[in-house]
Design a protein around this motif. Structure first.
Motif, PDB file in Angstrom:
ATOM      1  N   THR A 157      22.713  67.008  -2.851  1.00 40.60           N
ATOM      2  CA  THR A 157      21.314  66.829  -2.422  1.00 40.60           C
ATOM      3  C   THR A 157      21.243  67.416  -1.016  1.00 40.60           C
ATOM      4  N   THR A 158      20.055  67.734  -0.588  1.00 35.68           N
ATOM      5  CA  THR A 158      19.881  68.447   0.674  1.00 35.68           C
ATOM      6  C   THR A 158      20.253  67.596   1.882  1.00 35.68           C
ATOM      7  N   ALA A 159      20.937  68.219   2.816  1.00 39.50           N
ATOM      8  CA  ALA A 159      21.233  67.546   4.081  1.00 39.50           C
ATOM      9  C   ALA A 159      20.045  67.821   4.987  1.00 39.50           C
ATOM     10  N   ARG A 160      19.315  66.767   5.310  1.00 40.33           N
ATOM     11  CA  ARG A 160      18.102  66.958   6.104  1.00 40.33           C
ATOM     12  C   ARG A 160      18.378  66.518   7.535  1.00 40.33           C
ATOM     13  N   VAL A 161      18.628  67.513   8.372  1.00 40.81           N
ATOM     14  CA  VAL A 161      18.917  67.215   9.771  1.00 40.81           C
ATOM     15  C   VAL A 161      17.594  67.015  10.489  1.00 40.81           C
ATOM     16  N   ARG A 162      17.447  65.840  11.106  1.00 39.11           N
ATOM     17  CA  ARG A 162      16.213  65.547  11.820  1.00 39.11           C
ATOM     18  C   ARG A 162      16.546  64.961  13.173  1.00 39.11           C
ATOM     19  N   GLU A 163      15.562  65.007  14.062  1.00 40.48           N
ATOM     20  CA  GLU A 163      15.770  64.431  15.400  1.00 40.48           C
ATOM     21  C   GLU A 163      16.111  62.961  15.302  1.00 40.48           C
ATOM     22  N   LYS A 164      17.064  62.542  16.101  1.00 38.38           N
ATOM     23  CA  LYS A 164      17.476  61.142  16.171  1.00 38.38           C
ATOM     24  C   LYS A 164      17.974  60.600  14.830  1.00 38.38           C
ATOM     25  N   GLU A 165      18.369  61.498  13.945  1.00 32.67           N
ATOM     26  CA  GLU A 165      18.909  61.029  12.679  1.00 32.67           C
ATOM     27  C   GLU A 165      20.277  61.658  12.470  1.00 32.67           C
ATOM     28  N   LEU A 166      21.026  61.085  11.542  1.00 34.46           N
ATOM     29  CA  LEU A 166      22.356  61.610  11.244  1.00 34.46           C
ATOM     30  C   LEU A 166      22.440  61.929   9.766  1.00 34.46           C
ATOM     31  N   SER A 167      22.743  63.153   9.466  1.00 33.88           N
ATOM     32  CA  SER A 167      22.935  63.536   8.071  1.00 33.88           C
ATOM     33  C   SER A 167      24.436  63.500   7.807  1.00 33.88           C
ATOM     34  N   SER A 168      24.845  62.676   6.871  1.00 34.40           N
ATOM     35  CA  SER A 168      26.279  62.507   6.636  1.00 34.40           C
ATOM     36  C   SER A 168      26.696  63.143   5.319  1.00 34.40           C
ATOM     37  N   ILE A 169      27.595  64.113   5.410  1.00 30.41           N
ATOM     38  CA  ILE A 169      28.060  64.831   4.231  1.00 30.41           C
ATOM     39  C   ILE A 169      29.429  64.269   3.858  1.00 30.41           C
ATOM     40  N   HIS A 170      29.492  63.593   2.731  1.00 30.86           N
ATOM     41  CA  HIS A 170      30.710  62.887   2.324  1.00 30.86           C
ATOM     42  C   HIS A 170      31.505  63.802   1.405  1.00 30.86           C
ATOM     43  N   ILE A 171      32.663  64.234   1.897  1.00 38.19           N
ATOM     44  CA  ILE A 171      33.474  65.201   1.168  1.00 38.19           C
ATOM     45  C   ILE A 171      34.694  64.524   0.559  1.00 38.19           C
ATOM     46  N   MET A 172      34.947  64.833  -0.703  1.00 34.50           N
ATOM     47  CA  MET A 172      36.141  64.297  -1.355  1.00 34.50           C
ATOM     48  C   MET A 172      37.211  65.392  -1.343  1.00 34.50           C
ATOM     49  N   SER A 173      38.407  65.038  -0.908  1.00 31.16           N
ATOM     50  CA  SER A 173      39.462  66.048  -0.939  1.00 31.16           C
ATOM     51  C   SER A 173      40.430  65.698  -2.058  1.00 31.16           C
ATOM     52  N   ASP A 174      41.073  66.704  -2.606  1.00 33.32           N
ATOM     53  CA  ASP A 174      42.082  66.471  -3.630  1.00 33.32           C
ATOM     54  C   ASP A 174      43.359  67.139  -3.165  1.00 33.32           C
ATOM     55  N   ILE A 175      44.263  66.343  -2.625  1.00 38.18           N
ATOM     56  CA  ILE A 175      45.497  66.880  -2.059  1.00 38.18           C
ATOM     57  C   ILE A 175      46.429  67.367  -3.153  1.00 38.18           C
ATOM     58  N   ASN A 176      46.256  66.833  -4.329  1.00 38.59           N
ATOM     59  CA  ASN A 176      47.137  67.203  -5.438  1.00 38.59           C
ATOM     60  C   ASN A 176      47.113  68.700  -5.725  1.00 38.59           C
ATOM     61  N   PHE A 179      38.442  70.854  -1.762  1.00 36.56           N
ATOM     62  CA  PHE A 179      37.322  70.054  -1.285  1.00 36.56           C
ATOM     63  C   PHE A 179      36.098  70.171  -2.172  1.00 36.56           C
ATOM     64  N   LYS A 180      35.368  69.027  -2.268  1.00 39.05           N
ATOM     65  CA  LYS A 180      34.037  69.130  -2.879  1.00 39.05           C
ATOM     66  C   LYS A 180      33.185  68.034  -2.266  1.00 39.05           C
ATOM     67  N   VAL A 181      31.886  68.282  -2.178  1.00 34.98           N
ATOM     68  CA  VAL A 181      30.994  67.304  -1.562  1.00 34.98           C
ATOM     69  C   VAL A 181      30.627  66.263  -2.606  1.00 34.98           C
ATOM     70  N   ASP A 182      30.899  64.997  -2.307  1.00 36.93           N
ATOM     71  CA  ASP A 182      30.567  63.941  -3.253  1.00 36.93           C
ATOM     72  C   ASP A 182      29.091  63.545  -3.156  1.00 36.93           C
ATOM     73  N   HIS A 183      28.599  63.322  -1.946  1.00 36.28           N
ATOM     74  CA  HIS A 183      27.188  62.999  -1.785  1.00 36.28           C
ATOM     75  C   HIS A 183      26.779  63.185  -0.337  1.00 36.28           C
ATOM     76  N   VAL A 184      25.476  63.126  -0.122  1.00 33.60           N
ATOM     77  CA  VAL A 184      24.921  63.308   1.225  1.00 33.60           C
ATOM     78  C   VAL A 184      24.016  62.120   1.534  1.00 33.60           C
ATOM     79  N   HIS A 185      24.173  61.543   2.736  1.00 36.84           N
ATOM     80  CA  HIS A 185      23.229  60.506   3.191  1.00 36.84           C
ATOM     81  C   HIS A 185      22.344  61.114   4.244  1.00 36.84           C
ATOM     82  N   ASN A 186      21.050  60.876   4.135  1.00 35.57           N
ATOM     83  CA  ASN A 186      20.159  61.324   5.206  1.00 35.57           C
ATOM     84  C   ASN A 186      19.544  60.123   5.880  1.00 35.57           C
ATOM     85  N   GLY A 187      18.935  60.336   7.016  1.00 32.91           N
ATOM     86  CA  GLY A 187      18.171  59.246   7.623  1.00 32.91           C
ATOM     87  C   GLY A 187      18.904  58.605   8.768  1.00 32.91           C
ATOM     88  N   PRO A 188      18.295  57.600   9.327  1.00 27.13           N
ATOM     89  CA  PRO A 188      18.879  56.959  10.505  1.00 27.13           C
ATOM     90  C   PRO A 188      20.008  56.013  10.158  1.00 27.13           C
TER      91      PRO A 188
END
Lengths: 278, 316, 341
Positions: free
Chosen positions: A204-223, A264-273
């Motif tokens: 889902t889109t990472a929406r960078v906004r003022e005073k907010e934090l967009s968190s991109i949660h990445i899953m890594s597979d070391i295997n 690496f692959k992105v598992d999900h994105v959190h937007n907002g404050p």
């Protein structure tokens, strides 16, 4: 008369309850030119879909059971890309980060990102050759930071892009059933450039906004490092004495670099404050 | 008496839809139509309850407590631990008749939920979303002597964002419903049909909630609730008992943020339910339990364990 | 009472920096190949150079305060360790390679016998951290130096950020090494037709032989092509030094070592990566009849079924005479590189 007043009062009371709750303030959705916000890449380490816990044993498809004792890697050259292909390249001087499982360092924190809607993220695993050749003048305190996290080589001067260590046992019949130590130190040397970059889609889109934090949660597979598109058997890389495995150069690093493209692959994105990930 | 009972049963079925408690309609003087606007699994957000008074007195006040137990996967990995989430709601409701064949009902829930994340215990509590619903009796069998009696009711309502929605409460976990409110104005449509022969009856209920986007640009998916309940009225001189059993189901559409679908947020679930209501004079009590038969909520990352409720009503 | 002092201090700082830290004069000798390092990134300045020189001679760069760079890199021997096959570092621990010369570093793209470093600024990391050499970390060195006022002052004058940091330690050493140019041997003067550039007949004959038989690897007036080659030395069975393979990990690099520059060769005995030959005579004897075949032996030493380079006794003498002309007296006596400890 009484009845009416009571009713009116009741209606008013009910209305005020509703009115106080509705909120038309829409300061979060607008994209204001020139404004900046924050983003973070949170790296959640795993082994083939299971969470990575240092000290736990994992068996890969090569039949080797690996117990990870250390996992650190360098993430660099982060770029955020919009739908139309335009991108924001994070300032080079600050664009080198270390992820360390043992130290609980999982976050790449990015500041002053132009507000906007981003659909992909690109980054490098390790230190790019160009930066490395610029020497100490360019790298400054990153060498110190890397040294403090066991991410440097001093016998052949350079950075370890991935420091992956532990012990392994063999479950097939090679005649060995003991725990032997292994060290996989991925990096470039003066002969081979093993730096790689990956571009990941955001679900889902990472929406960078003022005073907010967009968190991109990445899953890594070391295997995938040893058990990816190309398989690397630790057993085949034992030292002359058969006492340990040290993968730090040669063809193996080229294979690992190729395998790491799927790490690496992105598992999900959190937007907002919302709050940062721990 | 039977007529009233019928009406009661009918009404109680009404809000039943899968909301949090999904309490089977019928029974008796106070129906707890648990009309709960359960958003995406968990539905703690509104937990409404529709209650109808007995035919003797259409005005009533009641209080109800219900508990929902869920387990959710705390983490993105296959082997991430499953934690328990406990959703508790205490609800006040009242029913006011407006004119012939038309009633308005209101629900005021108060929630207090908790769960043990790997990072520590998290609790959330507060006033939930207030629901107001208007119901019109479309058809009702008039003759007393018919073998089968029927009743059909239809209505519409609204759920107000009186409960606070704070995205931070559900950030960092897979369950987007750990909230006390949806933060949005939601609109409801409902219909109910009851058929009865002597002491045995069957109630079929259907309702649909249209959810809107809240001010943090989060929109819960629209929800469909349905239920079918068999009930049996045991009437004695000093008291009446109504045991009941049936099925109830809920279907949720995908949640969205900024208009964009959020993966793995839609779901569906089917419960079996059983309950008993007992009344004497102006008071009545009810007890109800639900167990899931099949479910696939939030992409399989949240599981409903059970729901149960207890209520006490007083007719005015 | 304090304010006039403050006035003086604040006034002086900035102008001091600009005034005293002039750029040094680095020139590429006309007979040299192009620079191999980007020296503009860390151009030598007077204060930076002085700082680097001071550090080079400072035993605090080792963990027990006994070993400095100058300990193994002696100016009189063109910055090699006179007479030592292997050097001993701290606690008398012995290394496994012969100390290489420090000269003309800015003209090299690969350092050490196995190419362990490619940057003139970064290369100091290796000996500093090597447990058998100086066994220290840059961080610790910075801590030690911060306690020394003379260093704090020098760092603040040499670098814009004025920090006593790992970064600046490496840069100072880099600046020092950049200025270490050896380009005034008798051979150089001969090639550039400068006064004092006279070669005897035997020396000229040696030069001609050299051009025919040695210059395919020892190319240009730097006398190296900076490649890694296996020159047929039988491996020392006790050490089994894999050479370039240690760095790259490729079996095809096994037993390959960097072609060294031959400048000042008369001063830098013993010879080869493990110092196994005590004299130039032994070296030439080896090339003539000692070269051993192995999988990675360089094809240039295995041409037409002949291993090595055929040399008669006279030819060897002429070559040795030529090698003497590569000694740069100015370099080994240059006060610029000297520091009294």
């Amino acid at each position: 008369m009484n009845f009416q007043l009571k009713n009116i009062a009741a209606v008013l009371a009910a209305t005020s309850l509703f009115v106080s709750c509705s909120n038309d303030d829409d300061n979060g959705s607008k994209v204001v030119e020139g404004a900046v916000g924050e983003a973070e890449l949170f790296f959640d380490n795993g082994m083939a879909g299971d969470a990575l816990d240092l000290g736990n044993a994992y068996t890969n498809s090569n039949g080797e059971t690996v117990t990870v004792k250390k996992l650190n890697y360098i993430i660099s050259n982060v770029v955020l890309i919009k739908e139309d292909g335009s991108s924001f390249v994070y300032p080079k001087a600050e664009n080198y980060f270390i992820i360390s499982e043992e130290k609980g360092q999982f976050t790449v924190h990015l500041e002053n990102i132009p507000v906007g809607d981003y659909k992909k993220v690109k980054f490098g695993i390790g230190v790019d050759q160009q930066r490395y050749l610029e020497g100490e003048s360019a790298q400054k305190s990153f060498w110190d930071l890397a040294y403090a996290n066991d991410m440097t080589w001093t016998w052949s001067i350079g950075y370890r892009f991935i420091n992956f260590e532990g012990t392994f046992a063999e479950t097939s019949d090679h005649g060995r059933h003991e725990e032997l130590p292994f060290q996989v130190h991925q990096g470039s040397n003066s002969a081979t450039d093993n730096y790689r970059e990956v571009t990941l889609d955001l679900p889902t889109t990472a929406r960078v906004r003022e005073k907010e934090l967009s968190s991109i949660h990445i899953m890594s597979d070391i295997n995938v490092l040893l058990d990816g598109d190309t398989k690397i058997l630790l057993h085949d890389n034992l030292n002359a004495g058969g006492t340990a495995v040290s993968i730090m150069g040669g063809e193996n690093l080229i294979k690992i670099a190729q395998n790491s493209l799927k790490m690496f692959k992105v598992d999900h994105v959190h937007n907002g404050p919302g709050s940062h990930h721990e | 008496m039977k007529k009233y009972l019928l009406l009661l049963l009918f009404i109680s079925q009404f809000g039943f839809s899968a909301t949090i408690t999904n309490i089977p309609p019928p029974n008796f003087k106070h129906y707890l139509m648990d009309f709960d606007d359960c958003d995406a699994c968990g539905c703690s957000a509104s937990g409404g309850g529709m209650g109808f008074s007995s035919m003797l007195d259409k005005n009533f006040v009641g209080v109800r407590y219900f508990n929902q137990s869920y387990s959710s996967r705390d983490g993105i990995f296959k082997n991430s631990p499953w934690i328990d989430e406990n959703f508790n709601t205490v609800q006040l409701w009242a029913r006011i008749p407006v004119f012939k064949n038309f009633q308005i009902s209101a629900l005021v829930p108060y929630h207090f939920h908790n769960r043990e994340l790997s990072t520590g215990r998290q609790t959330i509590e507060g006033l939930g979303d207030i629901t107001v619903l208007g119901l019109y009796t479309v058809y009702q069998t008039k003759k007393d002597s018919t073998v089968f009696t029927h009743m059909l009711q239809a209505g519409a309502g609204v759920k107000a964002p009186t409960g606070k929605y704070n995205s931070a409460a559900s950030t960092g976990s897979v369950n987007p419903s750990f909230q006390v409110g949806t933060g949005s104005w939601d609109y409801l449509l409902a219909a109910e049909y009851v058929i009865k022969k002597q002491d045995l009856g069957f109630n079929a209920m259907l309702n649909y909630a249209f959810k809107t986007e809240n001010d943090q640009h989060y929109q819960f998916g629209n929800q469909l609730n349905y239920a079918g309940t068999f009930f049996y009225v045991v009437e004695r001189e000093k008291f009446t008992l109504v045991p009941q059993v049936g099925l109830a189901g809920e279907t949720y559409a995908t949640n969205k943020q900024y208009g964009e679908d959020i993966p793995d947020t839609k779901g569906d679930i089917l419960f079996s339910k059983v309950g008993l209501e007992a009344g004497s004079g102006k008071f009545s009590v009810g007890l109800n339990a639900m167990l899931p038969i099949s479910q696939n909520l939030t992409g399989g990352r949240v599981e409903a364990n059970y729901r149960w409720s207890v209520n006490l009503n007083y007719s005015l | 009472m304090l304010s006039p002092l403050l006035f003086l201090i604040s006034c002086d700082n900035k102008s001091d920096y600009e005034e005293v830290n002039a750029r040094m004069d680095f020139k590429v000798p006309s007979n040299f190949p192009a620079l191999a390092q980007e020296i503009d990134r860390n151009y030598p300045t007077e204060r930076g150079f002085e700082l680097g020189r001071k550090l080079f001679h400072d035993t605090r760069l080792s963990s027990d305060g006994t070993v400095s760079c100058a300990f193994c890199h002696e100016q009189a021997s063109a910055f090699t360790h006179h007479g030592h096959a292997f050097s001993h570092g701290i606690n008398n621990l012995e290394g496994v390679r012969n100390t290489p010369s420090i000269q003309n570093m800015a003209f090299q793209s690969q350092y050490f016998y196995d190419g362990a470093a490619v940057s003139i600024e970064m290369l100091s990391i290796a000996p500093i951290h090597n447990p058998v050499e100086m066994n220290e970390t840059l961080e610790n060195i910075a801590v030690k130096l911060k306690k020394d006022k003379s260093y704090v002052e020098l760092f603040s004058q040499a670098f814009e950020d004025q920090e006593v940091s790992s970064n600046n330690i490496l840069k100072a050493l880099g600046q020092f090494m950049t200025m270490m140019v050896s380009a005034n041997s008798r051979y150089d003067k001969y090639v550039r037709k400068e006064p004092g550039g006279n070669l005897s007949e035997q020396e000229k004959s040696g030069l001609e032989l050299f051009t025919q038989k040695c210059a395919s690897c020892h190319k240009t007036d730097m006398f190296t092509d900076s490649t890694f080659r296996n020159n047929g030395l039988p491996p020392n069975s006790k050490l089994n030094d894999l050479g370039r393979e240690t760095v790259t990990g490729f079996a095809s690099d096994r037993y390959k070592f960097k072609v060294p520059s031959l400048r000042n060769i008369a001063l830098t005995a013993p010879y080869m990566h493990d110092g196994r030959f005590g004299s130039l005579q032994s070296v030439l004897n080896f090339y003539a009849s000692g070269v051993k075949h192995s999988e990675t032996l360089d094809p240039l030493l295995n041409a037409n079924g002949v291993l090595g380079i055929s040399l008669s006794a006279d030819e060897k003498e002429a070559l040795i005479a030529f090698f003497q002309t590569l000694t740069d007296e100015e370099y080994i006596n240059n006060q610029l590189f000297y520091f009294k400890t």
